[in-house]
Every structure is written in structure tokens, then in C-alpha cells.
Design a protein around this motif. Structure first.
Motif, short mmCIF file in Angstrom:
data_model
loop_
_atom_site.label_atom_id
_atom_site.label_comp_id
_atom_site.label_asym_id
_atom_site.label_seq_id
_atom_site.Cartn_x
_atom_site.Cartn_y
_atom_site.Cartn_z
N LEU A 4 -5.03 64.94 -30.86
CA LEU A 4 -5.76 64.35 -29.78
C LEU A 4 -4.90 63.94 -28.48
O LEU A 4 -3.79 63.26 -28.83
N TYR A 24 -9.10 67.73 -27.50
CA TYR A 24 -8.85 67.67 -28.99
C TYR A 24 -8.70 69.20 -29.45
O TYR A 24 -9.25 69.95 -28.80
N TYR A 29 -15.09 68.22 -36.22
CA TYR A 29 -15.04 66.53 -36.03
C TYR A 29 -16.47 66.25 -36.47
O TYR A 29 -17.52 66.83 -35.90
N THR A 31 -17.37 62.72 -35.88
CA THR A 31 -17.45 61.49 -35.06
C THR A 31 -16.13 61.27 -34.23
O THR A 31 -14.92 61.42 -34.74
N MET A 32 -16.30 61.01 -32.68
CA MET A 32 -15.02 60.64 -32.08
C MET A 32 -15.31 59.42 -31.21
O MET A 32 -16.61 58.86 -31.03
N THR A 48 -18.10 55.09 -29.37
CA THR A 48 -18.18 56.03 -30.15
C THR A 48 -19.34 57.12 -30.30
O THR A 48 -20.59 56.59 -29.89
N ASN A 51 -21.17 63.90 -33.80
CA ASN A 51 -21.72 65.21 -33.25
C ASN A 51 -23.09 65.67 -33.09
O ASN A 51 -23.51 66.70 -32.75
N CYS A 93 -7.82 57.55 -27.85
CA CYS A 93 -8.95 58.53 -28.67
C CYS A 93 -8.66 58.47 -30.05
O CYS A 93 -7.68 58.61 -30.55
N ALA A 95 -10.71 59.93 -33.94
CA ALA A 95 -11.63 61.05 -34.61
C ALA A 95 -11.69 61.13 -36.06
O ALA A 95 -10.86 60.60 -36.58
N ARG A 97 -13.45 63.11 -39.56
CA ARG A 97 -14.21 64.31 -40.04
C ARG A 97 -15.20 63.90 -41.41
O ARG A 97 -14.82 63.12 -41.95
N TYR A 109 -11.37 55.58 -38.93
CA TYR A 109 -10.78 57.03 -37.94
C TYR A 109 -9.67 57.12 -38.73
O TYR A 109 -8.64 56.30 -39.17
#
Length: 122
Positions: A4, A24, A29, A31-32, A48, A51, A93, A95, A97, A109
Motif C-alpha cells: 500500500l 495497492y 482484498y 476491506t480497505m 473504511t 469489496n 491506508c 487493508a 483479506r 487490519y
């Protein structure tokens, strides 16, 4: 490994606007988000999104900040309007998974950028 890279920070007067970007790596991913940390304070969640498009904002920025993503450009954005001195911080930033939950909890995160500084002068 998700990478990132943030950009777009800078100095602005109160009432002004900035747009932060986070490029990125081409990786899946779920959620970011954007977090910030002011000197002497804990890192806090700002905005936040998952996806699936679910979004969550901190109360302090609701109505002023907007999080969005451009999947074609692999870029996450944070549009910040009506900035005030309390928004001054290092913005990160982040992210994760596998879990698709719009959480503002930094412990949720896994991946983090290096941060970009935002300074708002009154």
C-alpha cells in the motif's frame, strides 16, 4: 503480499480540501480503510469500505470525508472537505483479506502503508 502506497497529503488552510490516494498491489482484498494518528494520540479509524461497497465513517468526519475505490486503477481514495485543525495527522491506508467487515478498529487490519501527512492550519 499486499503493498500500500499513500500519496496526496500536504498543508491546507482550514475549510480547504485534499484527496488522499492509496495504490495497492493487484491482490484480493476484502476491506480497505483510512486511519490517522496525531502526535501523542492513538491511531484511529477514519473511513473504511468493503469489496461489496459497505462503508463506515468515524463520527468526526461524517459528511465531510468520502471513501471510494477505483478497481481499474487499483487505487483507494479519501476525499476530505471542510478540513479543520483537528484533522491534522499522519494518514494511513490499511487493508485486510478474507473478512469483509467495515471495521474502524485498527487491530482488524493486517496490511499498512507508510502514511502521508496532512496538516491543516487555522
Amino acid at each position: 503480499q499486499v503493498q500500500l502506497v499513500e500519496s496526496g497529503g500536504g498543508s491546507v488552510q482550514a475549510g480547504g480540501s485534499l484527496t488522499l490516494s492509496c495504490v495497492y498491489s493487484a491482490y484480493t482484498y476484502t476491506t480497505m480503510g483510512w486511519f490517522r494518528q496525531a502526535p501523542g494520540k492513538e491511531r484511529e479509524g477514519v473511513a473504511t469500505m468493503t469489496n461489496s461497497g459497505s462503508r463506515k465513517y468515524a463520527e468526526a468526519v461524517k459528511g465531510r470525508f468520502t471513501i471510494s475505490v477505483d478497481d481499474a486503477e487499483d487505487t483507494l481514495y479519501l476525499q476530505m472537505n471542510s478540513l479543520n485543525a483537528e484533522d491534522t495527522a499522519l494518514y494511513y491506508c490499511a487493508a485486510k483479506r478474507f473478512v469483509s467487515v467495515a471495521s474502524l478498529n485498527k487491530e482488524d487490519y493486517t496490511f499498512w502503508g507508510q502514511g502521508t501527512q496532512v496538516t491543516v492550519s487555522s
